[in-house]
Design a protein around this motif. Structure first.
Motif, PDB file in Angstrom:
ATOM      1  N   ARG A   1       8.122   7.412  -4.493  1.00  0.00           N
ATOM      2  CA  ARG A   1       9.558   7.204  -4.262  1.00  0.00           C
ATOM      3  C   ARG A   1      10.001   7.771  -2.917  1.00  0.00           C
ATOM      4  N   ASP A   2       9.300   8.782  -2.403  1.00  0.00           N
ATOM      5  CA  ASP A   2       9.665   9.337  -1.099  1.00  0.00           C
ATOM      6  C   ASP A   2       8.591   9.073  -0.040  1.00  0.00           C
ATOM      7  N   LEU A   3       7.700   8.144  -0.318  1.00  0.00           N
ATOM      8  CA  LEU A   3       6.671   7.795   0.659  1.00  0.00           C
ATOM      9  C   LEU A   3       7.281   6.952   1.780  1.00  0.00           C
ATOM     10  N   PRO A   4       7.147   7.371   3.034  1.00  0.00           N
ATOM     11  CA  PRO A   4       7.612   6.514   4.133  1.00  0.00           C
ATOM     12  C   PRO A   4       6.894   5.176   4.082  1.00  0.00           C
ATOM     13  N   PHE A   5       7.657   4.089   4.188  1.00  0.00           N
ATOM     14  CA  PHE A   5       7.055   2.749   4.123  1.00  0.00           C
ATOM     15  C   PHE A   5       7.892   1.826   5.002  1.00  0.00           C
ATOM     16  N   PRO A   6       7.651   1.874   6.316  1.00  0.00           N
ATOM     17  CA  PRO A   6       8.502   1.172   7.283  1.00  0.00           C
ATOM     18  C   PRO A   6       8.177  -0.308   7.437  1.00  0.00           C
ATOM     19  N   PHE A   7       8.350  -1.056   6.360  1.00  0.00           N
ATOM     20  CA  PHE A   7       8.091  -2.494   6.387  1.00  0.00           C
ATOM     21  C   PHE A   7       9.249  -3.222   5.726  1.00  0.00           C
TER      22      PHE A   7
ATOM     23  N   PRO B   1      -0.453  19.447  -0.189  1.00  0.00           N
ATOM     24  CA  PRO B   1       0.951  19.023  -0.078  1.00  0.00           C
ATOM     25  C   PRO B   1       1.138  17.514   0.002  1.00  0.00           C
ATOM     26  N   ARG B   2       0.154  16.809   0.554  1.00  0.00           N
ATOM     27  CA  ARG B   2       0.284  15.355   0.676  1.00  0.00           C
ATOM     28  C   ARG B   2       0.283  14.658  -0.686  1.00  0.00           C
ATOM     29  N   ALA B   3      -0.262  15.331  -1.683  1.00  0.00           N
ATOM     30  CA  ALA B   3      -0.328  14.723  -3.011  1.00  0.00           C
ATOM     31  C   ALA B   3       1.053  14.583  -3.650  1.00  0.00           C
ATOM     32  N   ARG B   4       2.068  15.223  -3.063  1.00  0.00           N
ATOM     33  CA  ARG B   4       3.411  15.123  -3.654  1.00  0.00           C
ATOM     34  C   ARG B   4       3.901  13.676  -3.667  1.00  0.00           C
ATOM     35  N   TYR B   5       3.467  12.885  -2.691  1.00  0.00           N
ATOM     36  CA  TYR B   5       3.879  11.481  -2.676  1.00  0.00           C
ATOM     37  C   TYR B   5       3.435  10.781  -3.956  1.00  0.00           C
ATOM     38  N   CYS B   6       2.204  11.069  -4.367  1.00  0.00           N
ATOM     39  CA  CYS B   6       1.671  10.457  -5.582  1.00  0.00           C
ATOM     40  C   CYS B   6       2.351  11.041  -6.813  1.00  0.00           C
ATOM     41  N   THR B   7       2.561  12.346  -6.813  1.00  0.00           N
ATOM     42  CA  THR B   7       3.225  12.998  -7.944  1.00  0.00           C
ATOM     43  C   THR B   7       4.606  12.407  -8.178  1.00  0.00           C
TER      44      THR B   7
ATOM     45  N   VAL C   1      -3.140   6.054   0.127  1.00  0.00           N
ATOM     46  CA  VAL C   1      -2.275   6.104   1.303  1.00  0.00           C
ATOM     47  C   VAL C   1      -1.628   7.466   1.495  1.00  0.00           C
ATOM     48  N   HIS C   2      -1.423   8.214   0.413  1.00  0.00           N
ATOM     49  CA  HIS C   2      -0.779   9.531   0.531  1.00  0.00           C
ATOM     50  C   HIS C   2      -1.656  10.533   1.293  1.00  0.00           C
ATOM     51  N   TRP C   3      -2.946  10.229   1.477  1.00  0.00           N
ATOM     52  CA  TRP C   3      -3.817  11.124   2.246  1.00  0.00           C
ATOM     53  C   TRP C   3      -3.836  10.769   3.734  1.00  0.00           C
ATOM     54  N   PHE C   4      -3.272   9.636   4.101  1.00  0.00           N
ATOM     55  CA  PHE C   4      -3.429   9.129   5.467  1.00  0.00           C
ATOM     56  C   PHE C   4      -2.511   9.834   6.463  1.00  0.00           C
ATOM     57  N   ASP C   5      -2.915   9.742   7.736  1.00  0.00           N
ATOM     58  CA  ASP C   5      -2.001  10.005   8.849  1.00  0.00           C
ATOM     59  C   ASP C   5      -1.117   8.762   8.911  1.00  0.00           C
ATOM     60  N   LEU C   6       0.043   8.831   8.270  1.00  0.00           N
ATOM     61  CA  LEU C   6       0.850   7.630   8.055  1.00  0.00           C
ATOM     62  C   LEU C   6       1.294   6.950   9.353  1.00  0.00           C
ATOM     63  N   PRO C   7       1.826   7.672  10.337  1.00  0.00           N
ATOM     64  CA  PRO C   7       2.228   6.980  11.575  1.00  0.00           C
ATOM     65  C   PRO C   7       1.069   6.237  12.235  1.00  0.00           C
TER      66      PRO C   7
ATOM     67  N   MET D   1      -9.762  16.301   3.357  1.00  0.00           N
ATOM     68  CA  MET D   1      -9.883  15.735   2.018  1.00  0.00           C
ATOM     69  C   MET D   1     -11.176  14.935   1.875  1.00  0.00           C
ATOM     70  N   ALA D   2     -11.733  14.436   2.982  1.00  0.00           N
ATOM     71  CA  ALA D   2     -12.966  13.657   2.893  1.00  0.00           C
ATOM     72  C   ALA D   2     -14.071  14.480   2.246  1.00  0.00           C
ATOM     73  N   GLY D   3     -14.091  15.799   2.527  1.00  0.00           N
ATOM     74  CA  GLY D   3     -15.110  16.669   1.938  1.00  0.00           C
ATOM     75  C   GLY D   3     -15.007  16.729   0.430  1.00  0.00           C
ATOM     76  N   LEU D   4     -13.802  16.827  -0.089  1.00  0.00           N
ATOM     77  CA  LEU D   4     -13.610  16.871  -1.538  1.00  0.00           C
ATOM     78  C   LEU D   4     -14.097  15.585  -2.181  1.00  0.00           C
ATOM     79  N   PHE D   5     -13.770  14.451  -1.588  1.00  0.00           N
ATOM     80  CA  PHE D   5     -14.156  13.181  -2.179  1.00  0.00           C
ATOM     81  C   PHE D   5     -15.636  12.897  -1.998  1.00  0.00           C
ATOM     82  N   THR D   6     -16.275  13.525  -1.004  1.00  0.00           N
ATOM     83  CA  THR D   6     -17.726  13.416  -0.873  1.00  0.00           C
ATOM     84  C   THR D   6     -18.400  14.042  -2.080  1.00  0.00           C
ATOM     85  N   GLU D   7     -17.949  15.225  -2.468  1.00  0.00           N
ATOM     86  CA  GLU D   7     -18.569  15.951  -3.565  1.00  0.00           C
ATOM     87  C   GLU D   7     -18.377  15.253  -4.908  1.00  0.00           C
TER      88      GLU D   7
END
Length: 260
Positions: free
Chosen positions: A172-178, A162-168, A110-116, A1-7
């Motif tokens: 509500r289904d984003l893992p957030f272990p805090f 597929p990671r964009a589904r969290y934002c879509t 955050v939805h683009w991150f390696d969450l763990p 995704m970094a490539g897309l945001f570079t452009e």
């Protein structure tokens, strides 16, 4: 995704709405100390600048060097390029060591991150007790043009990562272990209205900054061709119309669990 945001870095910096100042005031009120904040996936620095009004210093990082070239300077913000391969140990050291960060913010990223991996670093650097992590975003739900946005959004679905589904789904289904801090909890994000005056030109610029639109273009598909732009212009109410719109944003916030 970094490539897309570079452009699309310059377009992204110019097109995205600013975050409300009271958001940063509320987040700052949640932390015990106000020494160091870390804005992750900072992009053009929109969130970092807001955080800097409440903390002694802000480390603002992004995996895309081009995004940082468009970041707004601020005397209390230090921008750093952190490529995807940056080891967690290096991040911890850069941020001042374990237990050194009072607030972590992630705006529209955050939805683009390696969450763990990210959450692992976050738990290590957050101050205990009193450290807070907050993540927020928004999607195509924009009032009062919901129907128009929904129709355009549907054309982007085949090109969405597929990671964009969290934002879509509004995180509500984003893992957030805090642990809950009395504001929101995993699976139950808070609603956040962001008002913004937008021209039609600004709308098109924002749509061009969407990752799915950029991904489609890489495949030779222009989702914002002349015909589509003309249809959007008619639905908007004309090319010269400036509308007050409200982005229906969503937010999660918490603190490290005692047993982590």
């Amino acid at each position: 995704m970094a490539g897309l945001f570079t452009e699309q870095a310059a377009v992204y910096a110019a097109a995205r709405p600013a975050y409300p100042k009271d958001l940063f005031t509320k987040l700052a009120a949640l932390t015990t100390h106000h020494r160091v904040a870390w804005d992750v996936g900072t992009g053009n620095g929109q969130a970092a600048i807001g955080v800097a009004e409440h903390y002694d210093s802000v480390v603002a990082t992004d995996v895309t060097a081009e995004q940082l070239l468009h970041a707004a300077p601020h005397p209390k913000v230090r921008y750093l390029h952190t490529p995807d391969a940056t080891p967690g140990e290096d991040l911890v050291a850069t941020l001042g060591g374990e237990g050194s960060v009072d607030l972590i913010t992630v705006a529209m990223a955050v939805h683009w991150f390696d969450l763990p991996a990210f959450y692992g670093v976050a738990r290590r650097v957050l101050r205990r007790p009193g450290g807070v992590i907050a993540v927020w975003g928004y999607n195509h739900h924009i009032s009062p043009v919901e129907d128009m946005m929904a129709r355009f959004f549907n054309t982007t679905v085949p090109y969405k990562d597929p990671r964009a589904r969290y934002c879509t789904k509004g995180y509500r289904d984003l893992p957030f272990p805090f642990d809950d801090i009395g504001l929101v909890r995993e699976g139950e994000p808070a609603s956040l209205d962001m008002e913004h005056e937008m021209s039609f030109e600004g709308l098109i610029a924002m749509l061009r900054s969407w990752s799915a639109v950029a991904a489609a273009k890489q495949l030779g598909v222009d989702l914002l061709g002349d015909r589509v732009v003309k249809e959007l212009e008619e639905e908007w109410g004309g090319a010269s119309l400036v509308r007050k719109v409200t982005f229906k944003a969503f937010l999660l916030a918490g603190t490290p669990r005692a047993d982590d």
